[in-house]
Design a protein around this motif. Structure first.
Motif, PDB file in Angstrom:
ATOM      1  N   GLU A  16     -10.678  25.141 -27.041  1.00 35.35           N
ATOM      2  CA  GLU A  16      -9.240  25.129 -27.204  1.00 35.35           C
ATOM      3  C   GLU A  16      -8.733  26.484 -27.638  1.00 35.35           C
ATOM      4  O   GLU A  16      -9.215  27.075 -28.594  1.00 35.35           O
ATOM      5  CB  GLU A  16      -8.831  24.065 -28.224  1.00 35.35           C
ATOM      6  N   ARG A  89      -9.447  20.957 -17.621  1.00 30.11           N
ATOM      7  CA  ARG A  89      -9.521  19.886 -18.624  1.00 30.11           C
ATOM      8  C   ARG A  89      -8.926  20.307 -19.977  1.00 30.11           C
ATOM      9  O   ARG A  89      -9.423  19.902 -21.038  1.00 30.11           O
ATOM     10  CB  ARG A  89     -10.951  19.384 -18.806  1.00 30.11           C
ATOM     11  N   PRO A  91      -6.398  19.749 -22.792  1.00 29.16           N
ATOM     12  CA  PRO A  91      -5.649  18.545 -23.175  1.00 29.16           C
ATOM     13  C   PRO A  91      -4.147  18.719 -22.988  1.00 29.16           C
ATOM     14  O   PRO A  91      -3.601  19.805 -23.166  1.00 29.16           O
ATOM     15  CB  PRO A  91      -6.008  18.372 -24.667  1.00 29.16           C
TER      16      PRO A  91
END
Length: 340
Positions: A16, A89, A91
């Motif tokens: 992230e 992918r 989020p």
């Protein structure tokens, strides 16, 4: 070499990007860096990203568009960036921070003064029902139209659409723009997918205190990665490079640890591909350091037109999925030809 489809399974969760990191993005270069990091963490091929976007519907994600975006040659539309991040992918709860970063970069690309003009026109006082107010509204509409046209011109100047070419064992096509002819090279080579490997033996001076290995590769296939062993011992790694669809030749250099080379007259080198994008090789140059001076020790020319060189170095390839000749250009600046 084919970029092997990786199926429907999700890769490991993408790392992230912190919201603080995204909020500090103000330039195209900053945004490209974070997008490239997401792509590297996702460990997915450009082909798979395109497949995921097609499967999801909505915004398409051609491989050539992704390659241009990751190389910084093309400022993406916001919808394209979001589709790319979803393919990696990322989020959904992180996407608003990415969109804000995109908007800041886009605003910073506008010509100085254009936003000020729009703001002044939009906030001008108005008295509805008067001829003067009607005239102001007409002038406001005209100015806003002019700003919109100027903005569109900036976008068109930023987005440079490159001709898409299909990728195989090596990328296809000669440069379709003006380059220095001195930078254009034709060479033949070979390629193999993940799990494949190549092996060759080179000679060096046993008095060496270091060895460097340089490989000419087609960087039109991005993120190639392979492990290197010397006489069976782990030695180094060919690190992945971002795809360059324009100046495709690169000379990548790795340094072999001296404890694996000193005192030896020959070195057997094995390159094992560990990347989904595969691995290609056209020419290897071996340098050694003797008495503090670097010089060329050996050269291995790969390809069907150089079988004599391959035979002289006991060259072998396992899993080959491409062999042929390419004509590409090196980057304009010679110092950019070689990369670590």
């Amino acid at each position: 070499m084919s970029e092997a489809p990786q199926g429907d399974q999700d890769p490991r969760p993408a790392g992230e990007a912190t919201e603080d990191g995204l909020e500090s993005v103000t330039s195209h270069e900053d945004l490209v860096k974070l997008l490239a990091e997401q792509f590297a963490r996702a460990d997915v091929s450009l082909r798979e990203l395109q497949t995921r976007a097609d499967r999801a519907g909505g915004t398409r994600l051609p491989r050539s568009t992704c390659a241009d975006m990751l190389a910084g040659r093309r400022f993406p539309k916001k919808a394209v960036m979001v589709a790319f991040l979803r393919g990696c992918r990322v989020p959904d709860h992180q996407l608003p921070a990415w969109e804000r970063a995109w908007e800041r970069v886009r605003v910073n690309q506008l010509p100085a003064g254009s936003l000020e003009i729009a703001a002044q026109v939009m906030t001008a006082p108005d008295n509805p029902g008067t001829a003067r107010a009607a005239g102001r509204r007409r002038r406001r509409a005209a100015l806003l139209t002019a700003v919109a046209v100027l903005t569109a011109a900036v976008i068109l100047s930023v987005i440079i659409v490159q001709r898409a070419t299909p990728q195989r064992g090596a990328s296809e096509g000669a440069p379709d723009h003006i380059v220095n002819p001195a930078h254009i090279v034709s060479d033949d080579g070979r390629a193999f997918p993940r799990g494949g490997w190549s092996r060759f033996t080179v000679t060096v001076n046993p008095a060496n205190t270091g060895v460097r290995l340089t490989r000419r590769l087609d960087a039109g296939v991005g993120l190639q990665r392979a492990t290197i062993t010397v006489d069976g011992s782990p030695a180094a790694e060919w690190r992945p490079l971002l795809e360059d669809g324009i100046y495709k030749w690169r000379d990548q250099i790795v340094t072999i640890p001296p404890n694996l080379t000193t005192g030896r007259r020959s070195l057997t080198i094995v390159n094992t591909c560990v990347s989904a994008s595969g691995f290609n090789e056209f020419l290897y140059t071996v340098e050694h350091e003797v008495d503090g001076v670097w010089s060329t020790a050996d050269t291995v020319d790969i390809g069907r037109d150089h079988t004599a060189s391959e035979a002289a170095h006991d060259y072998r390839v396992v899993g080959e999925d491409w062999a042929g000749t390419q004509t590409f250009a090196y980057p304009p600046r010679k110092e950019a030809w070689s990369v670590q």
